[in-house]
Design a protein around this motif. Structure first.
Motif, mmCIF file in Angstrom:
data_model
loop_
_atom_site.group_PDB
_atom_site.id
_atom_site.type_symbol
_atom_site.label_atom_id
_atom_site.label_comp_id
_atom_site.label_asym_id
_atom_site.label_seq_id
_atom_site.Cartn_x
_atom_site.Cartn_y
_atom_site.Cartn_z
ATOM 1 N N ILE A 1 1.190 -0.531 0.091
ATOM 2 C CA ILE A 1 -0.241 0.050 -0.191
ATOM 3 C C ILE A 1 0.855 1.219 -0.003
ATOM 4 O O ILE A 1 1.126 2.537 -0.640
ATOM 5 N N GLY A 2 2.011 1.122 0.429
ATOM 6 C CA GLY A 2 2.778 2.103 1.515
ATOM 7 C C GLY A 2 3.290 2.534 -0.287
ATOM 8 O O GLY A 2 3.698 4.129 -1.022
ATOM 9 N N ASN A 3 4.167 1.372 -1.066
ATOM 10 C CA ASN A 3 4.600 1.830 -2.813
ATOM 11 C C ASN A 3 3.959 2.307 -3.839
ATOM 12 O O ASN A 3 3.612 2.600 -4.298
ATOM 13 N N MET A 4 2.118 2.080 -3.366
ATOM 14 C CA MET A 4 1.092 2.157 -4.133
ATOM 15 C C MET A 4 1.156 3.525 -4.423
ATOM 16 O O MET A 4 0.551 4.600 -5.592
ATOM 17 N N THR A 5 0.681 4.098 -2.921
ATOM 18 C CA THR A 5 0.681 5.464 -2.817
ATOM 19 C C THR A 5 1.527 6.554 -2.671
ATOM 20 O O THR A 5 1.233 7.702 -2.439
ATOM 21 N N GLY A 6 2.738 6.508 -1.802
ATOM 22 C CA GLY A 6 4.082 6.901 -2.270
ATOM 23 C C GLY A 6 4.015 7.258 -0.411
ATOM 24 O O GLY A 6 4.921 8.228 -0.381
ATOM 25 N N ALA A 7 3.579 6.496 0.014
ATOM 26 C CA ALA A 7 3.291 7.115 1.619
ATOM 27 C C ALA A 7 4.710 5.774 2.818
ATOM 28 O O ALA A 7 4.876 4.973 1.975
ATOM 29 N N GLY A 8 5.897 6.485 2.371
ATOM 30 C CA GLY A 8 7.361 5.965 3.169
ATOM 31 C C GLY A 8 6.692 5.724 4.143
ATOM 32 O O GLY A 8 7.599 4.529 4.179
ATOM 33 N N SER A 9 5.887 6.523 5.260
ATOM 34 C CA SER A 9 6.225 5.935 6.516
ATOM 35 C C SER A 9 5.466 4.066 6.663
ATOM 36 O O SER A 9 5.863 3.278 6.842
ATOM 37 N N TRP A 10 4.325 4.261 5.745
ATOM 38 C CA TRP A 10 4.113 2.928 4.879
ATOM 39 C C TRP A 10 4.467 1.982 4.537
ATOM 40 O O TRP A 10 4.505 0.481 5.284
ATOM 41 N N GLN A 11 5.259 2.021 3.459
ATOM 42 C CA GLN A 11 6.881 1.766 3.246
ATOM 43 C C GLN A 11 7.634 1.132 4.809
ATOM 44 O O GLN A 11 7.994 -0.584 4.528
ATOM 45 N N GLN A 12 8.408 1.873 4.834
ATOM 46 C CA GLN A 12 8.817 2.094 6.496
ATOM 47 C C GLN A 12 8.249 0.698 7.176
ATOM 48 O O GLN A 12 9.095 -0.837 7.550
ATOM 49 N N SER A 13 7.392 1.157 8.039
ATOM 50 C CA SER A 13 6.212 0.475 9.333
ATOM 51 C C SER A 13 6.098 -1.620 8.290
ATOM 52 O O SER A 13 6.936 -2.064 8.796
ATOM 53 N N GLY A 14 6.296 -1.178 7.077
ATOM 54 C CA GLY A 14 5.580 -2.664 6.639
ATOM 55 C C GLY A 14 6.516 -3.296 6.344
ATOM 56 O O GLY A 14 6.788 -4.597 6.647
ATOM 57 N N LYS A 15 7.549 -2.971 5.534
ATOM 58 C CA LYS A 15 9.108 -3.392 6.029
ATOM 59 C C LYS A 15 8.837 -4.050 7.649
ATOM 60 O O LYS A 15 10.180 -5.263 7.251
ATOM 61 N N GLU A 16 9.345 -3.060 8.533
ATOM 62 C CA GLU A 16 9.452 -3.745 9.610
ATOM 63 C C GLU A 16 8.909 -5.090 10.219
ATOM 64 O O GLU A 16 8.734 -6.328 11.071
#
Length: 96
Positions: free
Chosen positions: A18-33
């Motif tokens: 979702i972070g990748n699709m929306t460009g939301a860096g915080s979602w990308q990072q929290s998802g990875k973690e």
């Protein structure tokens, strides 16, 4: 546990997507973690299960041999059952 580890791994992957699709860096990072934490939890539970299987396999083999030497069919049989259970648990938890 393996189940909660898988859940957190999958949930982390979805949040990251979702972070990748929306460009939301915080979602990308929290998802990875969260994905990494879930993978770690799964692998820890897997290692624990394998170790417990090893204990049952070896202990069961010892019981079976001692039972056979003593002529105690019940001990021999229960040892073989425990050994088989341990082997199955190792198979389920082996690192692929």
């Amino acid at each position: 546990s393996k189940t909660t580890g898988q859940f957190h791994s999958m949930e982390g992957s979805m949040v990251e997507a979702i972070g990748n699709m929306t460009g939301a860096g915080s979602w990308q990072q929290s998802g990875k973690e969260e994905h990494a934490q879930g993978e770690g939890e799964y692998k820890a539970a897997q290692a624990k299960g394998y170790a417990e299987g090893t204990v049952d396999r070896v202990g069961g083999k010892v019981d079976a041999v001692v039972g056979a030497v003593k002529g105690d069919r019940q001990q021999e049989t229960s040892g073989n059952v425990r050994k088989d259970k341990g082997e199955a648990q190792q198979e389920i938890n082996k690192n692929v």
